[in-house]
Design a protein around this motif. Structure first.
Motif, PDB file in Angstrom:
ATOM      1  N   ASP A 203      28.466 -45.286  85.084  1.00  0.00           N
ATOM      2  CA  ASP A 203      28.714 -43.953  84.899  1.00  0.00           C
ATOM      3  C   ASP A 203      29.978 -43.613  84.159  1.00  0.00           C
ATOM      4  O   ASP A 203      30.949 -42.758  84.522  1.00  0.00           O
ATOM      5  N   ARG A 204      29.934 -44.162  82.872  1.00  0.00           N
ATOM      6  CA  ARG A 204      30.972 -44.101  81.807  1.00  0.00           C
ATOM      7  C   ARG A 204      30.677 -43.372  80.646  1.00  0.00           C
ATOM      8  O   ARG A 204      29.411 -43.524  80.265  1.00  0.00           O
TER       9      ARG A 204
ATOM     10  N   LEU B 191      21.204 -48.983  68.084  1.00  0.00           N
ATOM     11  CA  LEU B 191      22.380 -49.422  68.842  1.00  0.00           C
ATOM     12  C   LEU B 191      23.384 -48.484  69.601  1.00  0.00           C
ATOM     13  O   LEU B 191      23.837 -48.902  70.586  1.00  0.00           O
ATOM     14  N   GLU B 192      23.486 -47.572  69.010  1.00  0.00           N
ATOM     15  CA  GLU B 192      24.237 -46.282  69.723  1.00  0.00           C
ATOM     16  C   GLU B 192      23.537 -45.873  70.905  1.00  0.00           C
ATOM     17  O   GLU B 192      24.285 -45.552  71.939  1.00  0.00           O
ATOM     18  N   SER B 193      22.309 -45.604  71.045  1.00  0.00           N
ATOM     19  CA  SER B 193      21.579 -45.326  72.135  1.00  0.00           C
ATOM     20  C   SER B 193      21.655 -46.541  73.258  1.00  0.00           C
ATOM     21  O   SER B 193      21.771 -46.175  74.400  1.00  0.00           O
ATOM     22  N   LEU B 194      21.633 -47.785  72.859  1.00  0.00           N
ATOM     23  CA  LEU B 194      21.879 -48.733  73.863  1.00  0.00           C
ATOM     24  C   LEU B 194      23.403 -48.851  74.317  1.00  0.00           C
ATOM     25  O   LEU B 194      23.471 -49.075  75.485  1.00  0.00           O
ATOM     26  N   SER B 195      24.239 -48.716  73.277  1.00  0.00           N
ATOM     27  CA  SER B 195      25.635 -48.554  74.047  1.00  0.00           C
ATOM     28  C   SER B 195      25.952 -47.497  74.882  1.00  0.00           C
ATOM     29  O   SER B 195      26.527 -47.718  75.953  1.00  0.00           O
ATOM     30  N   LYS B 196      25.221 -46.356  74.695  1.00  0.00           N
ATOM     31  CA  LYS B 196      25.342 -45.324  75.586  1.00  0.00           C
ATOM     32  C   LYS B 196      24.693 -45.529  76.974  1.00  0.00           C
ATOM     33  O   LYS B 196      25.344 -45.294  78.172  1.00  0.00           O
ATOM     34  N   LEU B 197      23.554 -46.252  76.921  1.00  0.00           N
ATOM     35  CA  LEU B 197      22.789 -46.617  78.214  1.00  0.00           C
ATOM     36  C   LEU B 197      23.943 -47.656  78.968  1.00  0.00           C
ATOM     37  O   LEU B 197      23.978 -47.632  80.139  1.00  0.00           O
ATOM     38  N   ALA B 198      24.445 -48.697  78.176  1.00  0.00           N
ATOM     39  CA  ALA B 198      25.084 -49.684  78.872  1.00  0.00           C
ATOM     40  C   ALA B 198      26.449 -48.939  79.562  1.00  0.00           C
ATOM     41  O   ALA B 198      26.662 -49.306  80.524  1.00  0.00           O
ATOM     42  N   ALA B 199      27.113 -48.001  78.887  1.00  0.00           N
ATOM     43  CA  ALA B 199      28.012 -47.092  79.414  1.00  0.00           C
ATOM     44  C   ALA B 199      27.801 -46.574  80.799  1.00  0.00           C
ATOM     45  O   ALA B 199      28.383 -46.431  81.627  1.00  0.00           O
TER      46      ALA B 199
END
Length: 271
Positions: A199-200, A187-195
């Motif tokens: 480019d956030r 879930l953390e990896s998915l959150s980072k991809l979304a950000a």
């Protein structure tokens, strides 16, 4: 990933961006097809070893991939997969990881086109918090004896109609095929991809009480200035934070809470 695999993934992401910049490409369908190829190569160890064998010619590997999947997926997905197998990979698993990431990015791109990417980011974060605080739910979603169908039904009962369709798709794929990862790390990896789609960077902000809009704006601006990039705030409330806030950006913690200052003082006294 490192070395050759990192370079191959960067090239694959550029090809994906070029594909999805064309609005005629259905990013959601592309995500489904890439996810199906990911599942195939995860199961077929010998096949992925052939497709990542550095002793084999790049074009020969691309031709093999085209023959195997060219009739099973659309042209954009086939072109993307054949392009990835032309690249050099440090180990065969990296190819599968890369295709999975491309599938997730394609789904996030679909959400971005609909204008719901912010909602997806927030929902992924909130779901992660729910999982972390509910041991029974976590156990049900990570139970190896449970079928993917049963887990999918559970997720539909939790997220169906309550979360963005992209959130439900991403979480369902993660739960059905964790591929050795913990649910939390996935879930953390998915959150980072979304950000990263905007480019956030992601800052997890924990405060004793909800922050006001003005406080959120000031904090976001300060963090953006500090890190040199736009910052997305994932907000969490924890009454255990006596005052101030606690901010985590990646592995770095900016500690501004009274509770932590008290704890630090206690450690210094004990030492």
């Amino acid at each position: 990933m490192n070395g050759a695999s990192r370079e191959a993934l960067a090239a694959a992401r550029e090809r994906l961006d070029a594909l999805t910049d064309n609005t005629s490409v259905d990013a959601g369908s592309l995500a489904d097809e890439l996810a199906a190829v990911t599942a195939l190569l995860h199961r077929e160890v010998s096949l992925r070893r052939v497709l990542t064998d550095p002793a084999q010619a790049a074009e020969a590997k691309a031709d093999l991939a085209q023959r195997l999947i060219g009739t099973q997926v659309g042209g954009p997905a086939a072109d993307l997969v054949t392009g990835t197998v032309r690249s050099r990979w440090s180990q065969s698993r990296d190819l599968v990881d890369a295709l999975e990431e491309l599938a997730n990015i394609a789904d996030l791109t679909a959400a971005q086109r609909r204008g719901t990417l912010d909602n997806v980011e927030d929902e992924l974060f909130r779901f992660g918090r729910i999982v972390a605080s509910n041991t029974e739910l976590r156990a049900a979603l990570t139970n190896r004896a449970a079928t993917a169908l049963a887990k999918g039904e559970l997720l539909r009962s939790l997220l169906g109609g309550r979360a963005d369709a992209t959130t439900e798709r991403l979480v369902t794929r993660l739960v059905a095929a964790p591929r050795g990862r913990s649910l939390e790390s996935g879930l953390e990896s998915l959150s980072k991809l979304a950000a990263a789609r905007r480019d956030r960077m992601v800052a997890v902000v924990t405060s004793a009480v909800p922050l006001s809009d003005q406080q959120k704006q000031r904090l976001g601006g300060a963090l953006a200035k500090l890190y040199g990039r736009t910052m997305h705030l994932n907000l969490d409330v924890d009454p255990g934070v006596v005052g101030g806030i606690r901010v985590q950006v990646g592995d770095e913690v900016i500690n501004g809470s009274i509770a932590d200052r008290i704890e630090d003082a206690g450690r210094r006294l004990a030492g």
